[in-house]
Design a protein around this motif. Structure first.
Motif, PDB file in Angstrom:
ATOM      1  N   GLY A   1       0.666   1.499   6.750  1.00  0.00           N
ATOM      2  CA  GLY A   1       2.084   1.711   6.480  1.00  0.00           C
ATOM      3  C   GLY A   1       2.542   3.135   6.717  1.00  0.00           C
ATOM      4  N   ILE A   2       1.878   3.818   7.654  1.00  0.00           N
ATOM      5  CA  ILE A   2       2.252   5.194   7.994  1.00  0.00           C
ATOM      6  C   ILE A   2       2.338   5.314   9.507  1.00  0.00           C
ATOM      7  N   SER A   3       2.907   6.418   9.978  1.00  0.00           N
ATOM      8  CA  SER A   3       2.994   6.630  11.422  1.00  0.00           C
ATOM      9  C   SER A   3       1.640   7.081  11.965  1.00  0.00           C
ATOM     10  N   ALA A   4       1.437   6.882  13.249  1.00  0.00           N
ATOM     11  CA  ALA A   4       0.191   7.317  13.894  1.00  0.00           C
ATOM     12  C   ALA A   4       0.050   8.838  13.804  1.00  0.00           C
ATOM     13  N   GLU A   5       1.167   9.536  13.897  1.00  0.00           N
ATOM     14  CA  GLU A   5       1.138  11.003  13.812  1.00  0.00           C
ATOM     15  C   GLU A   5       0.682  11.442  12.421  1.00  0.00           C
ATOM     16  N   PHE A   6       1.197  10.770  11.393  1.00  0.00           N
ATOM     17  CA  PHE A   6       0.811  11.133  10.033  1.00  0.00           C
ATOM     18  C   PHE A   6      -0.655  10.809   9.789  1.00  0.00           C
ATOM     19  N   LEU A   7      -1.130   9.690  10.322  1.00  0.00           N
ATOM     20  CA  LEU A   7      -2.550   9.356  10.197  1.00  0.00           C
ATOM     21  C   LEU A   7      -3.396  10.430  10.858  1.00  0.00           C
ATOM     22  N   SER A   8      -2.966  10.922  11.999  1.00  0.00           N
ATOM     23  CA  SER A   8      -3.690  11.997  12.686  1.00  0.00           C
ATOM     24  C   SER A   8      -3.788  13.234  11.795  1.00  0.00           C
TER      25      SER A   8
ATOM     26  N   LEU B   1      -1.600  -4.658  -1.880  1.00  0.00           N
ATOM     27  CA  LEU B   1      -0.245  -4.396  -2.347  1.00  0.00           C
ATOM     28  C   LEU B   1      -0.239  -3.255  -3.361  1.00  0.00           C
ATOM     29  N   ILE B   2      -1.155  -3.306  -4.305  1.00  0.00           N
ATOM     30  CA  ILE B   2      -1.245  -2.249  -5.314  1.00  0.00           C
ATOM     31  C   ILE B   2      -1.546  -0.911  -4.649  1.00  0.00           C
ATOM     32  N   ASP B   3      -2.507  -0.897  -3.713  1.00  0.00           N
ATOM     33  CA  ASP B   3      -2.849   0.350  -3.010  1.00  0.00           C
ATOM     34  C   ASP B   3      -1.650   0.890  -2.240  1.00  0.00           C
ATOM     35  N   THR B   4      -0.895   0.006  -1.603  1.00  0.00           N
ATOM     36  CA  THR B   4       0.262   0.434  -0.818  1.00  0.00           C
ATOM     37  C   THR B   4       1.290   1.119  -1.706  1.00  0.00           C
ATOM     38  N   ILE B   5       1.476   0.606  -2.901  1.00  0.00           N
ATOM     39  CA  ILE B   5       2.473   1.163  -3.816  1.00  0.00           C
ATOM     40  C   ILE B   5       1.957   2.415  -4.519  1.00  0.00           C
ATOM     41  N   ALA B   6       0.701   2.408  -4.927  1.00  0.00           N
ATOM     42  CA  ALA B   6       0.211   3.430  -5.843  1.00  0.00           C
ATOM     43  C   ALA B   6      -0.564   4.582  -5.214  1.00  0.00           C
ATOM     44  N   LYS B   7      -1.028   4.424  -3.984  1.00  0.00           N
ATOM     45  CA  LYS B   7      -1.918   5.453  -3.431  1.00  0.00           C
ATOM     46  C   LYS B   7      -1.245   6.267  -2.342  1.00  0.00           C
ATOM     47  N   SER B   8      -1.726   7.497  -2.197  1.00  0.00           N
ATOM     48  CA  SER B   8      -1.253   8.365  -1.120  1.00  0.00           C
ATOM     49  C   SER B   8      -1.834   7.881   0.201  1.00  0.00           C
ATOM     50  N   ALA B   9      -1.297   8.400   1.300  1.00  0.00           N
ATOM     51  CA  ALA B   9      -1.802   8.024   2.628  1.00  0.00           C
ATOM     52  C   ALA B   9      -3.286   8.353   2.752  1.00  0.00           C
ATOM     53  N   GLN B  10      -3.690   9.505   2.261  1.00  0.00           N
ATOM     54  CA  GLN B  10      -5.099   9.892   2.335  1.00  0.00           C
ATOM     55  C   GLN B  10      -5.965   8.933   1.532  1.00  0.00           C
TER      56      GLN B  10
END
Length: 192
Positions: free
Chosen positions: A176-183, A140-149
């Motif tokens: 919690g990101i799109s597959a395109e953004f993960l790519s 939960l903390i990572d989801t709120i505080a960290k960037s996708a990378q």
């Protein structure tokens, strides 16, 4: 068949051979093919499963109809819907096998029998719940505080074997990101 689960529990408490034997006799062995729903939203979860072999995901469907993965589980891990299992309430979750799986299962009845006969198992399940709660809190903390990378790098660090076993869109859902953004994140990391 019981070596890994016995080693798992013996790391957390000491048991006599008779206690271990009793534990093993109440576990139900189950082989489950890939893409099997072990639990669907609205059902009451009637299992806590230890994974001998395979990979499983736990997810819910959000208000927009998208799957949101909240957990992956692999060998030597347990999976269940704790709230539904203990409170006997309909689940809000789905639990699905991503690979062919071999499981050892406790039902509410067999777990209660185990705790009555061998109270030392209370400690095992308390430690499992604490570990689960800690992981969820950190997530939960990572989801709120960290960037996708940062989330992706943390995921790879914590779960190094999972990216080779699950589809990229599943990892994206977990993060919690799109597959395109993960790519795009993966491409950027590859260039660094």
């Amino acid at each position: 068949m019981f070596e890994s689960i016995n080693a798992n529990i013996c790391k957390k408490n000491e048991f006599t051979p008779d206690e271990i034997e009793y534990f093993n006799t109440i576990l139900q062995y189950k082989e489950v093919p890939k893409k099997t729903l072990l639990l669907q939203e609205g059902e009451i979860c009637n299992f806590e499963a230890y994974i001998l072999k395979g990979c499983i995901r736990k997810y819910y469907i959000n208000e927009n109809g998208f799957e949101v993965i909240i957990q992956f589980a692999i060998e030597d891990w347990w999976i269940s819907d704790i709230a539904s299992f203990h409170e006997k309430k309909p689940s809000k979750l789905f639990i699905e096998t991503l690979e062919d799986c071999q499981l050892l299962i406790l039902t509410p009845e067999t777990k209660e029998m185990l705790l009555q006969k061998v109270p030392k198992f209370e400690r095992i399940f308390r430690l499992l719940i604490q570990r689960n709660l800690s992981a969820m809190q950190n997530r939960l903390i990572d989801t709120i505080a960290k960037s996708a990378q940062e989330k992706y790098l943390e995921f790879i660090k914590l779960y190094p074997t999972i990216p080779q076993r699950v589809a990229q869109h599943h990892i994206a859902s977990y993060l919690g990101i799109s597959a395109e953004f993960l790519s795009k994140v993966r491409t950027k990391l590859a260039k660094q």
